[in-house]
Design a protein around this motif. Structure first.
Motif, PDB file in Angstrom:
ATOM      1  N   ASN A 267       0.729  -0.979   0.113  1.00 49.34           N
ATOM      2  CA  ASN A 267      -0.177   0.014  -0.113  1.00 49.34           C
ATOM      3  C   ASN A 267       0.731   1.355  -0.128  1.00 49.34           C
ATOM      4  OD1 ASN A 267      -2.571  -0.995  -0.017  1.00 49.34           O
ATOM      5  ND2 ASN A 267      -2.683  -0.995   1.980  1.00 49.34           N
ATOM      6  N   GLY A 268       0.219   2.149  -0.697  1.00 53.10           N
ATOM      7  CA  GLY A 268       1.160   3.472  -0.626  1.00 53.10           C
ATOM      8  C   GLY A 268       2.078   3.657  -1.759  1.00 53.10           C
ATOM      9  N   VAL A 269       2.635   2.720  -2.307  1.00 50.81           N
ATOM     10  CA  VAL A 269       3.764   2.944  -2.993  1.00 50.81           C
ATOM     11  C   VAL A 269       3.523   3.519  -4.455  1.00 50.81           C
ATOM     12  CG1 VAL A 269       5.185   0.649  -2.105  1.00 50.81           C
ATOM     13  CG2 VAL A 269       3.401   0.508  -3.906  1.00 50.81           C
ATOM     14  N   GLY A 270       2.136   3.604  -4.561  1.00 48.40           N
ATOM     15  CA  GLY A 270       1.783   4.203  -6.020  1.00 48.40           C
ATOM     16  C   GLY A 270       1.539   3.224  -6.976  1.00 48.40           C
ATOM     17  N   LYS A 271       0.910   2.113  -6.566  1.00 49.71           N
ATOM     18  CA  LYS A 271       0.375   1.266  -7.594  1.00 49.71           C
ATOM     19  C   LYS A 271      -0.617   1.718  -8.655  1.00 49.71           C
ATOM     20  CE  LYS A 271      -0.335  -2.201  -5.120  1.00 49.71           C
ATOM     21  NZ  LYS A 271      -1.422  -3.057  -4.754  1.00 49.71           N
ATOM     22  N   THR A 272      -1.664   2.228  -7.753  1.00 49.88           N
ATOM     23  CA  THR A 272      -3.064   2.808  -8.597  1.00 49.88           C
ATOM     24  C   THR A 272      -2.556   3.776  -9.387  1.00 49.88           C
ATOM     25  OG1 THR A 272      -4.004   2.180  -6.496  1.00 49.88           O
ATOM     26  CG2 THR A 272      -5.291   3.196  -8.291  1.00 49.88           C
ATOM     27  N   THR A 273      -1.571   4.835  -8.773  1.00 47.25           N
ATOM     28  CA  THR A 273      -1.424   5.925  -9.684  1.00 47.25           C
ATOM     29  C   THR A 273      -0.753   5.393 -11.096  1.00 47.25           C
ATOM     30  OG1 THR A 273      -1.351   7.178  -7.420  1.00 47.25           O
ATOM     31  CG2 THR A 273      -0.082   8.054  -9.637  1.00 47.25           C
ATOM     32  N   SER A 274       0.309   4.848 -10.765  1.00 48.11           N
ATOM     33  CA  SER A 274       0.899   4.229 -11.954  1.00 48.11           C
ATOM     34  C   SER A 274       0.142   3.208 -12.792  1.00 48.11           C
ATOM     35  CB  SER A 274       2.189   3.159 -11.646  1.00 48.11           C
ATOM     36  OG  SER A 274       3.153   3.803 -10.485  1.00 48.11           O
TER      37      SER A 274
ATOM     38  N   THR B  75       8.638   4.586  -8.095  1.00 47.42           N
ATOM     39  CA  THR B  75       7.777   5.855  -7.868  1.00 47.42           C
ATOM     40  C   THR B  75       8.562   6.790  -7.013  1.00 47.42           C
ATOM     41  OG1 THR B  75       6.536   5.140  -6.283  1.00 47.42           O
ATOM     42  CG2 THR B  75       5.625   4.647  -8.235  1.00 47.42           C
ATOM     43  N   LYS B  76       8.197   8.115  -7.206  1.00 50.50           N
ATOM     44  CA  LYS B  76       8.432   9.205  -6.535  1.00 50.50           C
ATOM     45  C   LYS B  76       9.847   9.461  -6.435  1.00 50.50           C
ATOM     46  CE  LYS B  76       4.784   7.350  -3.502  1.00 50.50           C
ATOM     47  NZ  LYS B  76       4.420   7.203  -2.042  1.00 50.50           N
ATOM     48  N   LEU B  77      10.571   9.156  -7.753  1.00 51.78           N
ATOM     49  CA  LEU B  77      12.050   9.731  -7.983  1.00 51.78           C
ATOM     50  C   LEU B  77      12.018  11.106  -7.821  1.00 51.78           C
ATOM     51  CD1 LEU B  77      13.278   7.020 -10.344  1.00 51.78           C
ATOM     52  CD2 LEU B  77      14.129   7.493  -8.145  1.00 51.78           C
ATOM     53  N   ASP B  78      10.793  12.057  -8.054  1.00 53.37           N
ATOM     54  CA  ASP B  78      10.891  13.125  -7.919  1.00 53.37           C
ATOM     55  C   ASP B  78      11.259  13.714  -6.796  1.00 53.37           C
ATOM     56  OD1 ASP B  78       8.395  12.117  -7.723  1.00 53.37           O
ATOM     57  OD2 ASP B  78       7.526  14.006  -7.400  1.00 53.37           O
ATOM     58  N   GLY B  79      11.263  13.148  -5.934  1.00 52.89           N
ATOM     59  CA  GLY B  79      11.393  13.892  -4.180  1.00 52.89           C
ATOM     60  C   GLY B  79      12.353  13.113  -3.507  1.00 52.89           C
TER      61      GLY B  79
ATOM     62  N   VAL C 249       9.543   4.464 -14.376  1.00 54.62           N
ATOM     63  CA  VAL C 249       9.751   5.495 -13.228  1.00 54.62           C
ATOM     64  C   VAL C 249       8.704   6.523 -13.211  1.00 54.62           C
ATOM     65  CG1 VAL C 249      12.329   4.946 -13.083  1.00 54.62           C
ATOM     66  CG2 VAL C 249      11.440   6.895 -14.541  1.00 54.62           C
ATOM     67  N   GLY C 250       8.232   6.649 -11.894  1.00 54.19           N
ATOM     68  CA  GLY C 250       7.330   7.843 -11.659  1.00 54.19           C
ATOM     69  C   GLY C 250       7.990   8.981 -11.002  1.00 54.19           C
ATOM     70  N   LEU C 251       7.595   9.971 -11.540  1.00 51.96           N
ATOM     71  CA  LEU C 251       8.579  11.193 -11.319  1.00 51.96           C
ATOM     72  C   LEU C 251       7.498  12.467 -11.210  1.00 51.96           C
ATOM     73  CD1 LEU C 251      10.654  11.228 -14.800  1.00 51.96           C
ATOM     74  CD2 LEU C 251      11.264  10.782 -12.344  1.00 51.96           C
ATOM     75  N   GLY C 252       6.198  12.035 -10.523  1.00 47.30           N
ATOM     76  CA  GLY C 252       5.320  13.152 -10.106  1.00 47.30           C
ATOM     77  C   GLY C 252       3.826  12.353  -9.995  1.00 47.30           C
ATOM     78  N   GLU C 253       2.937  13.106  -9.356  1.00 45.28           N
ATOM     79  CA  GLU C 253       1.714  12.757  -9.199  1.00 45.28           C
ATOM     80  C   GLU C 253       0.595  12.954 -10.425  1.00 45.28           C
ATOM     81  OE1 GLU C 253       0.227  13.121  -5.031  1.00 45.28           O
ATOM     82  OE2 GLU C 253       1.526  14.933  -5.158  1.00 45.28           O
ATOM     83  N   GLY C 254       1.243  13.627 -11.549  1.00 45.61           N
ATOM     84  CA  GLY C 254       0.253  13.765 -12.670  1.00 45.61           C
ATOM     85  C   GLY C 254       0.081  12.714 -13.621  1.00 45.61           C
TER      86      GLY C 254
ATOM     87  N   ASP D 210     -12.362   1.949  -5.097  1.00 51.25           N
ATOM     88  CA  ASP D 210     -12.623   3.564  -5.425  1.00 51.25           C
ATOM     89  C   ASP D 210     -11.631   4.346  -6.051  1.00 51.25           C
ATOM     90  OD1 ASP D 210     -15.145   3.101  -4.362  1.00 51.25           O
ATOM     91  OD2 ASP D 210     -14.492   3.564  -2.422  1.00 51.25           O
ATOM     92  N   GLN D 211     -10.725   4.191  -5.612  1.00 55.70           N
ATOM     93  CA  GLN D 211      -9.084   4.855  -6.181  1.00 55.70           C
ATOM     94  C   GLN D 211      -8.820   4.615  -7.325  1.00 55.70           C
ATOM     95  OE1 GLN D 211      -6.221   4.567  -2.924  1.00 55.70           O
ATOM     96  NE2 GLN D 211      -4.784   5.361  -4.132  1.00 55.70           N
ATOM     97  N   LEU D 212      -9.027   3.133  -7.800  1.00 53.47           N
ATOM     98  CA  LEU D 212      -8.821   2.896  -9.173  1.00 53.47           C
ATOM     99  C   LEU D 212      -9.925   3.394  -9.965  1.00 53.47           C
ATOM    100  CD1 LEU D 212      -6.598   1.075 -10.768  1.00 53.47           C
ATOM    101  CD2 LEU D 212      -8.223  -0.806 -10.741  1.00 53.47           C
TER     102      LEU D 212
HETATM  103  P1  GDP Z   1      -1.026   2.495  -3.956  1.00 47.91           P
HETATM  104  O1  GDP Z   1      -1.474   2.318  -2.643  1.00 47.91           O
HETATM  105  O2  GDP Z   1       0.026   1.728  -3.949  1.00 47.91           O
HETATM  106  O3  GDP Z   1      -2.112   2.329  -4.983  1.00 47.91           O
HETATM  107  O4  GDP Z   1      -0.756   4.122  -4.003  1.00 47.91           O
HETATM  108  P2  GDP Z   1      -1.355   5.430  -4.685  1.00 47.91           P
HETATM  109  O5  GDP Z   1      -1.317   5.119  -6.182  1.00 47.91           O
HETATM  110  O6  GDP Z   1      -2.364   5.726  -4.023  1.00 47.91           O
HETATM  111  O7  GDP Z   1      -0.348   6.291  -4.539  1.00 47.91           O
HETATM  112  C1  GDP Z   1       0.290   6.947  -3.016  1.00 47.91           C
HETATM  113  C2  GDP Z   1       0.384   8.306  -3.112  1.00 47.91           C
HETATM  114  O8  GDP Z   1       1.640   8.503  -3.742  1.00 47.91           O
HETATM  115  C3  GDP Z   1      -0.538   9.203  -3.697  1.00 47.91           C
HETATM  116  O9  GDP Z   1      -0.680  10.278  -2.950  1.00 47.91           O
HETATM  117  C4  GDP Z   1       0.129   9.488  -5.256  1.00 47.91           C
HETATM  118  O10 GDP Z   1      -0.367  10.663  -5.642  1.00 47.91           O
HETATM  119  C5  GDP Z   1       1.482   9.430  -4.632  1.00 47.91           C
HETATM  120  N1  GDP Z   1       2.458   9.137  -5.880  1.00 47.91           N
HETATM  121  C6  GDP Z   1       2.479   8.097  -6.579  1.00 47.91           C
HETATM  122  N2  GDP Z   1       3.523   7.962  -7.469  1.00 47.91           N
HETATM  123  C7  GDP Z   1       4.118   9.262  -7.476  1.00 47.91           C
HETATM  124  C8  GDP Z   1       5.394   9.694  -8.059  1.00 47.91           C
HETATM  125  O11 GDP Z   1       5.937   9.162  -8.932  1.00 47.91           O
HETATM  126  N3  GDP Z   1       5.569  11.050  -7.643  1.00 47.91           N
HETATM  127  C9  GDP Z   1       5.047  11.563  -6.414  1.00 47.91           C
HETATM  128  N4  GDP Z   1       5.801  12.618  -5.927  1.00 47.91           N
HETATM  129  N5  GDP Z   1       4.014  11.082  -5.911  1.00 47.91           N
HETATM  130  C10 GDP Z   1       3.604   9.940  -6.384  1.00 47.91           C
END
Ligand code: GDP
Length: 303
Positions: free
Chosen positions: A111-118, A255-259, A280-285, A147-149
């Motif tokens: 959880n929280g790693v950015g799976k859904t976002t990616s 993910t989150k290599l931007d920060g 690689v994930g470089l932001g939330e957009g 819901d998130q997906l």
């Molecule tokens: P999941 O629980 O693995 O599905 O994670 P989410 O996709 O919900 O992402 C968790 C948080 O990380 C969210 O607030 C996203 O916006 C943020 N996030 C995901 N990928 C990136 C990324 O590449 N860069 C940044 N800065 N934030 C990210």
């Protein structure tokens, strides 16, 4: 260009540290090499890689008679890229996407790693390329995950196949495959629950999902992508090791290599686990996901 921009933070932090190091040492001597080794370890390139690079650098600096900081930096970049590309032949950075058949890609990760976002970002990319994409919400364990997906589905304009919270993930995947076949979809992305707390259950759940997929499509899933949060540094490495024990991971999404200044983790994971970083994930957009390019990445750490 996007990768360079996104990496600004990583880059600045790493090059700042490096520049400080160079400023502190008027001569490239043994003390310098020791500091450098520590710097590389702090950047999470991994202990062995840090030692190897420093050793090679000692030799190279001697050979090339490199005294200026720019010379030393050039040699370091060369060494890092070389250490990354050593295994290039046996590894493939590209996603395994079928030309004419349905491609199924599983996403795993805690959880929280950015799976859904990616998944959302990737779905959008392929939709824009003209592919018919579907997503399956097979993380039925966490209430918010479905819901998130769905939210990402709206953003990416891609349909999400979902079941009930607490339901059988494999049943959701079965429905999704039926639907994908019906619609003659090109790609199905499957979001799964990554509960490492109970490895046996996780293993069983992923096995069951795979069996359901393989009953319909024998050579699927075509990728199992493990999503890791780069800001967690060595923790990401631990997760990668654990997931590797649970299932066959074919590639990583970092993910989150931007920060983070811990961008070295890319090298460590590649060198120690031999799993290629594919994205690689470089932001939330929605556009902040990129194919991983080693040369660009390592050079970016210093510029
Ligand atoms: P999941 O629980 O693995 O599905 O994670 P989410 O996709 O919900 O992402 C968790 C948080 O990380 C969210 O607030 C996203 O916006 C943020 N996030 C995901 N990928 C990136 C990324 O590449 N860069 C940044 N800065 N934030 C990210």
């Amino acid at each position: 260009e996007k990768m360079t921009k996104g990496l600004k933070k990583t880059r600045r932090s790493f090059s700042q540290v490096f520049n400080e190091l160079m400023a502190n040492f008027r001569r490239v001597d043994e003390d310098f090499f020791e500091e450098l080794e520590e710097t590389l370890i702090t950047a999470d390139v991994g202990f062995e890689t840090a030692m190897k690079i420093t050793d090679e650098l000692r030799q190279e600096v001697k050979l090339q008679n490199a005294k200026k900081s720019s010379d030393v930096q050039r040699v370091i970049v060369e060494k890092l890229v070389a250490s990354y590309e050593e295994q290039e032949e046996i590894e493939n950075n590209e996603l395994n996407i079928k030309k004419n058949d349905l491609t199924v890609i599983l996403f795993v990760g805690v959880n929280g790693v950015g799976k859904t976002t990616s998944i959302g970002k990737l779905a959008n990319q392929y939709r824009l390329e003209g592919k018919k994409v579907l997503m399956a919400a097979a993380d039925t364990f966490r209430a918010g995950a479905i819901d998130q997906l769905v939210v990402w589905g709206e953003r990416a304009q891609v349909e999400v196949v979902r079941g009930n919270a607490g339901g059988d993930p494999a049943a959701v995947v079965f429905d999704a495959i039926e639907k994908a076949k019906e619609q003659e979809a090109d790609i199905l992305f499957v979001d799964t629950a990554g509960r490492l707390q109970n490895k046996v259950n996780l293993m069983k759940e992923l096995e069951k999902i795979k069996r359901v997929i393989q009953r319909e499509i024998p050579d699927a899933p075509h990728e199992v992508l493990l999503v890791l949060d780069a800001t967690t540094g060595q923790n990401a490495m631990v997760q990668a090791k654990q997931f590797k024990e649970v299932t066959d991971v074919t590639g990583l999404v970092l993910t989150k290599l931007d920060g983070t200044a811990k961008g070295g983790i890319v090298l460590a994971i590649r060198n120690e686990l031999h799993i290629p970083v594919k994205l690689v994930g470089l932001g939330e957009g929605i556009n902040d996901l990129q194919a991983f390019k080693p040369q660009e990445y390592v050079t970016g750490l210093f510029s």
